[in-house]
Scaffold this motif. Structure first.
Motif, PDB file in Angstrom:
ATOM      1  N   SER A  88       0.824  -1.203   0.000  1.00  0.00           N
ATOM      2  CA  SER A  88       0.000   0.000   0.000  1.00  0.00           C
ATOM      3  C   SER A  88       0.864   1.261   0.000  1.00  0.00           C
ATOM      4  O   SER A  88       2.064   1.225   0.234  1.00  0.00           O
ATOM      5  N   VAL A  89       0.201   2.379  -0.244  1.00  0.00           N
ATOM      6  CA  VAL A  89       0.899   3.664  -0.300  1.00  0.00           C
ATOM      7  C   VAL A  89       0.946   4.274   1.096  1.00  0.00           C
ATOM      8  O   VAL A  89       0.003   4.142   1.881  1.00  0.00           O
ATOM      9  N   SER A  90       2.050   4.909   1.415  1.00  0.00           N
ATOM     10  CA  SER A  90       2.190   5.537   2.729  1.00  0.00           C
ATOM     11  C   SER A  90       1.333   6.794   2.808  1.00  0.00           C
ATOM     12  O   SER A  90       0.931   7.375   1.791  1.00  0.00           O
ATOM     13  N   TYR A  91       1.070   7.232   4.029  1.00  0.00           N
ATOM     14  CA  TYR A  91       0.260   8.436   4.228  1.00  0.00           C
ATOM     15  C   TYR A  91       0.938   9.640   3.568  1.00  0.00           C
ATOM     16  O   TYR A  91       0.292  10.463   2.923  1.00  0.00           O
ATOM     17  N   GLY A  92       2.261   9.721   3.736  1.00  0.00           N
ATOM     18  CA  GLY A  92       2.991  10.841   3.147  1.00  0.00           C
ATOM     19  C   GLY A  92       2.904  10.869   1.637  1.00  0.00           C
ATOM     20  O   GLY A  92       2.684  11.932   1.031  1.00  0.00           O
ATOM     21  N   ASP A  93       3.072   9.709   1.020  1.00  0.00           N
ATOM     22  CA  ASP A  93       2.986   9.646  -0.438  1.00  0.00           C
ATOM     23  C   ASP A  93       1.573   9.944  -0.921  1.00  0.00           C
ATOM     24  O   ASP A  93       1.379  10.560  -1.977  1.00  0.00           O
ATOM     25  N   HIS A  94       0.583   9.485  -0.151  1.00  0.00           N
ATOM     26  CA  HIS A  94      -0.798   9.747  -0.577  1.00  0.00           C
ATOM     27  C   HIS A  94      -1.103  11.243  -0.531  1.00  0.00           C
ATOM     28  O   HIS A  94      -1.881  11.754  -1.349  1.00  0.00           O
ATOM     29  N   PRO A 110      -9.666   5.425 -15.384  1.00  0.00           N
ATOM     30  CA  PRO A 110      -9.490   4.785 -14.078  1.00  0.00           C
ATOM     31  C   PRO A 110      -8.373   5.361 -13.192  1.00  0.00           C
ATOM     32  O   PRO A 110      -8.132   4.848 -12.109  1.00  0.00           O
ATOM     33  N   LEU A 111      -7.705   6.420 -13.662  1.00  0.00           N
ATOM     34  CA  LEU A 111      -6.602   6.955 -12.854  1.00  0.00           C
ATOM     35  C   LEU A 111      -7.069   7.538 -11.527  1.00  0.00           C
ATOM     36  O   LEU A 111      -6.272   7.684 -10.603  1.00  0.00           O
ATOM     37  N   THR A 112      -8.334   7.865 -11.403  1.00  0.00           N
ATOM     38  CA  THR A 112      -8.842   8.387 -10.137  1.00  0.00           C
ATOM     39  C   THR A 112      -8.733   7.346  -9.018  1.00  0.00           C
ATOM     40  O   THR A 112      -8.865   7.690  -7.838  1.00  0.00           O
ATOM     41  N   ALA A 113      -8.446   6.094  -9.360  1.00  0.00           N
ATOM     42  CA  ALA A 113      -8.230   5.052  -8.343  1.00  0.00           C
ATOM     43  C   ALA A 113      -7.052   5.417  -7.447  1.00  0.00           C
ATOM     44  O   ALA A 113      -6.996   4.999  -6.285  1.00  0.00           O
ATOM     45  N   PHE A 114      -6.110   6.206  -7.965  1.00  0.00           N
ATOM     46  CA  PHE A 114      -4.945   6.614  -7.176  1.00  0.00           C
ATOM     47  C   PHE A 114      -5.345   7.502  -5.995  1.00  0.00           C
ATOM     48  O   PHE A 114      -4.600   7.619  -5.036  1.00  0.00           O
ATOM     49  N   LEU A 115      -6.506   8.120  -6.070  1.00  0.00           N
ATOM     50  CA  LEU A 115      -6.953   9.013  -4.997  1.00  0.00           C
ATOM     51  C   LEU A 115      -7.470   8.255  -3.780  1.00  0.00           C
ATOM     52  O   LEU A 115      -7.611   8.828  -2.706  1.00  0.00           O
ATOM     53  N   ASP A 116      -7.757   6.985  -3.951  1.00  0.00           N
ATOM     54  CA  ASP A 116      -8.221   6.153  -2.832  1.00  0.00           C
ATOM     55  C   ASP A 116      -7.019   5.803  -1.954  1.00  0.00           C
ATOM     56  O   ASP A 116      -6.089   5.129  -2.401  1.00  0.00           O
ATOM     57  N   GLN A 117      -7.030   6.247  -0.716  1.00  0.00           N
ATOM     58  CA  GLN A 117      -5.883   6.015   0.164  1.00  0.00           C
ATOM     59  C   GLN A 117      -5.652   4.530   0.428  1.00  0.00           C
ATOM     60  O   GLN A 117      -4.545   4.127   0.776  1.00  0.00           O
TER      61      GLN A 117
END
Length: 214
Positions: A88-94, A110-117
């Motif tokens: 998963s992505v870290s809080y800082g990277d998100h 589908p790139l908006t999927a990156f916005l999901d923490q």
């Protein structure tokens, strides 16, 4: 243009294997062995002999690319697929991703999927596959500096998400480096990125899966 869906599904498997072999420089037999092994672990669809061609999901294509990037032998590649599905992505990277919310929303799904923490590395790679399936040529041009990489020892991933527009010169509109870490550390020591693939490889595999001619 996309060809008729009345095709031989075995040959589709061969075409996917051939496209990935050409894009990576690996032997056809080696790529096929990776595909076969993750298919045995239900990480890639079993394509039956039938006239109607089912759509191969973005997640399945992501699994195949992850298996190939893992650096593990084919018989163990399914482990990397499982581990990176949990990376998963870290809080800082998100926070950095959220700073690009406007750009991501302009580009759209589908790139908006990156916005999901809560999104995983596999979710991210699947979202990247969704883009060329909307238009491979446009994806290769707009995302030409985008790449993904995997550290096989740590089961971690990295994505450089880069997009640009041409006005007429190229102008970056999105530039984010994202790290995906495992829920627990499997390796202690210096990290070493095993392999990296670019947008052109993603587009080539998407074309093969959808039988879209360049």
């Amino acid at each position: 243009m996309r060809n008729s869906k009345k095709v031989n599904l075995v040959s589709l498997t061969d075409e996917i294997t051939d496209a990935l072999a050409k894009a990576t420089g690996l032997p056809f037999k080696e790529v096929y062995e990776y595909l076969r092994r993750i298919r045995e672990n239900d990480q890639f669809p079993k394509l039956p002999r039938a006239k109607e061609l089912p759509t191969i999901s973005d997640a399945a294509l992501a699994n195949l690319l992850i298996a190939l990037l893992s650096g593990l032998p084919p018989q163990k590649a399914h482990v990397a697929v499982l581990r990176l599905a949990d990376a998963s992505v870290s809080y800082g990277d998100h926070k950095h991703i959220v700073q690009s919310r406007a750009e991501l929303e302009t580009i759209g799904a589908p790139l908006t999927a990156f916005l999901d923490q809560e999104h995983s590395f596999t979710d991210a790679v699947a979202a990247l596959f969704g883009m060329p399936r909307k238009g491979p040529a446009a994806f290769e041009e707009t995302f030409r500096w985008t790449w993904i990489s995997i550290d096989q020892r740590r089961f971690s991933g990295e994505i450089h998400l880069h997009a640009e527009v041409f006005t007429p010169l190229p102008k970056p509109v999105l530039d984010v480096l994202i790290d995906y870490g495992p829920p627990e550390e499997f390796f202690r020591g210096d990290l070493q990125i095993h392999a990296r693939l670019t947008a052109s490889t993603i587009a080539a595999l998407a074309r093969a899966a959808d039988r879209v001619t360049p």
